[in-house]
Structure formats: C-alpha cells, structure tokens
Design an enzyme around this catalytic site. Sequence first.
Site, PDB file in Angstrom:
ATOM      1  N   ALA A  65       0.971  -1.312  -0.032  1.00  0.00           N
ATOM      2  CA  ALA A  65       0.150   0.093   0.066  1.00  0.00           C
ATOM      3  C   ALA A  65       0.927   1.212  -0.086  1.00  0.00           C
ATOM      4  O   ALA A  65       2.063   1.235   0.422  1.00  0.00           O
ATOM      5  CB  ALA A  65      -0.847  -0.047   1.277  1.00  0.00           C
ATOM      6  N   GLY A 108       0.626  -4.995   0.810  1.00  0.00           N
ATOM      7  CA  GLY A 108      -0.616  -4.877   0.099  1.00  0.00           C
ATOM      8  C   GLY A 108      -0.471  -5.818  -1.254  1.00  0.00           C
ATOM      9  O   GLY A 108      -1.549  -6.325  -1.772  1.00  0.00           O
ATOM     10  N   GLU A 111      -0.939  -9.221  -0.644  1.00  0.00           N
ATOM     11  CA  GLU A 111      -2.277  -9.626  -0.453  1.00  0.00           C
ATOM     12  C   GLU A 111      -3.144  -9.628  -1.692  1.00  0.00           C
ATOM     13  O   GLU A 111      -4.008 -10.181  -1.854  1.00  0.00           O
ATOM     14  CB  GLU A 111      -2.769  -8.515   0.830  1.00  0.00           C
ATOM     15  CG  GLU A 111      -2.146  -8.784   2.077  1.00  0.00           C
ATOM     16  CD  GLU A 111      -2.475  -7.808   3.159  1.00  0.00           C
ATOM     17  OE1 GLU A 111      -2.684  -7.944   4.192  1.00  0.00           O
ATOM     18  OE2 GLU A 111      -2.285  -6.457   2.838  1.00  0.00           O
ATOM     19  N   GLU A 131       5.016  -5.294   6.822  1.00  0.00           N
ATOM     20  CA  GLU A 131       4.109  -4.229   7.656  1.00  0.00           C
ATOM     21  C   GLU A 131       4.823  -4.038   9.128  1.00  0.00           C
ATOM     22  O   GLU A 131       4.785  -3.001   9.682  1.00  0.00           O
ATOM     23  CB  GLU A 131       2.887  -4.594   7.687  1.00  0.00           C
ATOM     24  CG  GLU A 131       1.951  -4.437   6.605  1.00  0.00           C
ATOM     25  CD  GLU A 131       1.955  -5.426   5.519  1.00  0.00           C
ATOM     26  OE1 GLU A 131       2.823  -6.419   5.852  1.00  0.00           O
ATOM     27  OE2 GLU A 131       1.082  -5.694   4.718  1.00  0.00           O
TER      28      GLU A 131
END
Length: 257
Positions: A65, A108, A111, A131
């Site tokens: 992200a 992300g 993911e 993260e």
Amino acid sequence: MGFEFIQTSVDGAVGIIRLNRPEVLNALNLKMVEEIVTALEEWDQDKAIRVILITGNDKAFAAGADIDEMANESTVAMYQKDQFRTWDRIAKISKPIIAAVSGFALGGGCELMMNCDMIIASETTKIGQPEVKLGVMPGAGGTVRLTKIVGKLKAMEMLLTGEPITAEEALQYQLVNKVVPVELYFEEAMKLAKQIANQPPVAVSMIKRSLMTALDSPTEQALKYERNGFYLLFSSEDQTEGMSAFIEKRKPNFSGK
Ligand code: DAK
C-alpha cells in the site's frame, strides 16, 4: 475503461489489468485499488471476458500500500474510509483471476496476489509482508490468507521478520503455482489464462465458487454446495455440448450458456 493508475487491455477472452505506478514500484494508493476492483467487476459482468489477468512490471508487481498516503492517517479517518469494503469485493469476483508476478510483491501487493486464484511468478520475485517494520500489521488478509497457504511456522517467520522470500521458496510453500525466467512469466500466465478461457465458463465459475466455499466451510456444508453446483450444470448448454462433442469425437464449442 479510462483509468489513472492501471492500464487495461483485452487479448481474446482474457482481460488484462496492468498496475501502472512504476515510479513508486506500483504502490497501491486508494484510487488504484478502487480502479482494480472496478475493472474486475466490469469484466466479471462481461460475457466476452472469461479470465482476468493482473500484472505489474518486471521490477514490481506491487511494493505494498502507498506508505505516503497512509503515514498521517488517524484511526477514525481510516475507519471512515473503510477501505476493507473495496478489498472485500475482490473475493466476490466469479471469474478466475491469474496473477503474473515479478519483482516485489510486498504487503498489500502480496495480499492482492493472494486474492488471485493462480499465480505465475518470475525467478526475480520477492514476496513478503513487511508491515511489522513500519510498526503496523497486515490489514487485507496477510496474517489470514498467508497462514492458510504456507502454514503457521513460515507465516510467523515472514510476518514477524518482515523479510521477503524468493520465488523458489514461495513455490516450495505453494504460495505460487509456477516459477519461470523473467522473460517468460507474462507469456506463461497468458498461456494458462487462455487455456482456462477455452473451458466452459459456467462450469469454470461454479468450480471456482465451490473451491472457495470449501476453503472456508466445514466439509459437510462444502460438499452440499458442490453437489448443488454439479446438478445445476446439467441444465447448461455447455454440458450438452461438452458431452456430445466427446461422444462425436470433435472439439467442443462452449457458448457459456
Ligand atoms: N509506498 C510508497 N512509495 C513506495 C513504496 C510504498 N509501499 N514502495 C516503494 N516506494 C517508492 C520509494 O519511496 C521510492 O520513491 P522515490 O524515493 O524514488 O520518490 C520508489 O518507490 C523506489 O523505491 P526504492 O528507492 O526504495 O527502491 P529499492 O529498490 O531501493 O527498494 C523496496 C525497494 C521494495 C525494498 C523498498 O522500496 C521498500 O521497502 N518499500 C516499502 C515496502 C513496504 O513496506 N510495503 C508494505 C507497505 S504497508 C489496507 C490494505 C492493505 C494495506 C493496508 C491497509 N486496508 C484495506 C485498510 C497494506 C499495507 C502495506 O502494504
């Protein structure tokens, strides 16, 4: 479809989404995720598209992200934006989604990759959930999907160290379907996409739904779901065509009805 952060194109019955923020290694900002989901949903409704492929570039599928976008967010602002609602829509796509991955697939990006149904990776792929190094934790399934795929021990190592694994290791842990040289990963993913696009689409989507149901439900319930799908396909034209073609020793021509 006109988008700012992704490029879309069609090759036969395959819809291709290319993540396109190369200057930040395809970091996923909110608008980009919204665009990905919009393209997926539009093609899910489009009979001409039978399989969807998501890719980035050789250097990055997506490095996570967008950290710049998140850095100053408050809990309340994040809560009100409810980005999870957008991410959750990916799991509702009924057509197969194939990821063609190279370079970084982090946070992300990992993911998003795990939300796809099959993954072809280049030898240079690096997959991880970093993260923890930012003082946070995965929010779009990183501790859930990764653990279900690679198991507790490897997931714990990846999630707590934040260190990425290589493509070879990912293959060993069944996190990707296949690893090929970097010049070939897109071509290989397209080959797989086209092979599936030639199959009867109603059966394909029913099989995907049944498999996804099996992952999240008790066996008894999943078997009931499978049986209903099995019965239902006997009312499809593709069942008649598929079985007639076999008996008549010819290639089937599936209409998707
Ligand atoms: N965000 C923003 N910019 C990024 C970025 C990212 N995730 N990753 C890379 N960039 C930018 C860099 O800042 C740099 O920009 P400039 O300095 O050139 O302006 C450019 O991309 C090139 O990166 P590097 O210079 O760092 O390139 P290197 O080859 O040296 O290193 C790297 C590559 C991938 C190791 C490094 O860039 C890196 O560590 N990137 C961050 C990886 C990361 O921590 N990813 C996890 C982010 S957290 C949610 C859903 C999901 C998430 C959160 C919420 N909801 C539904 C609520 C997910 C969270 C995350 O993914």
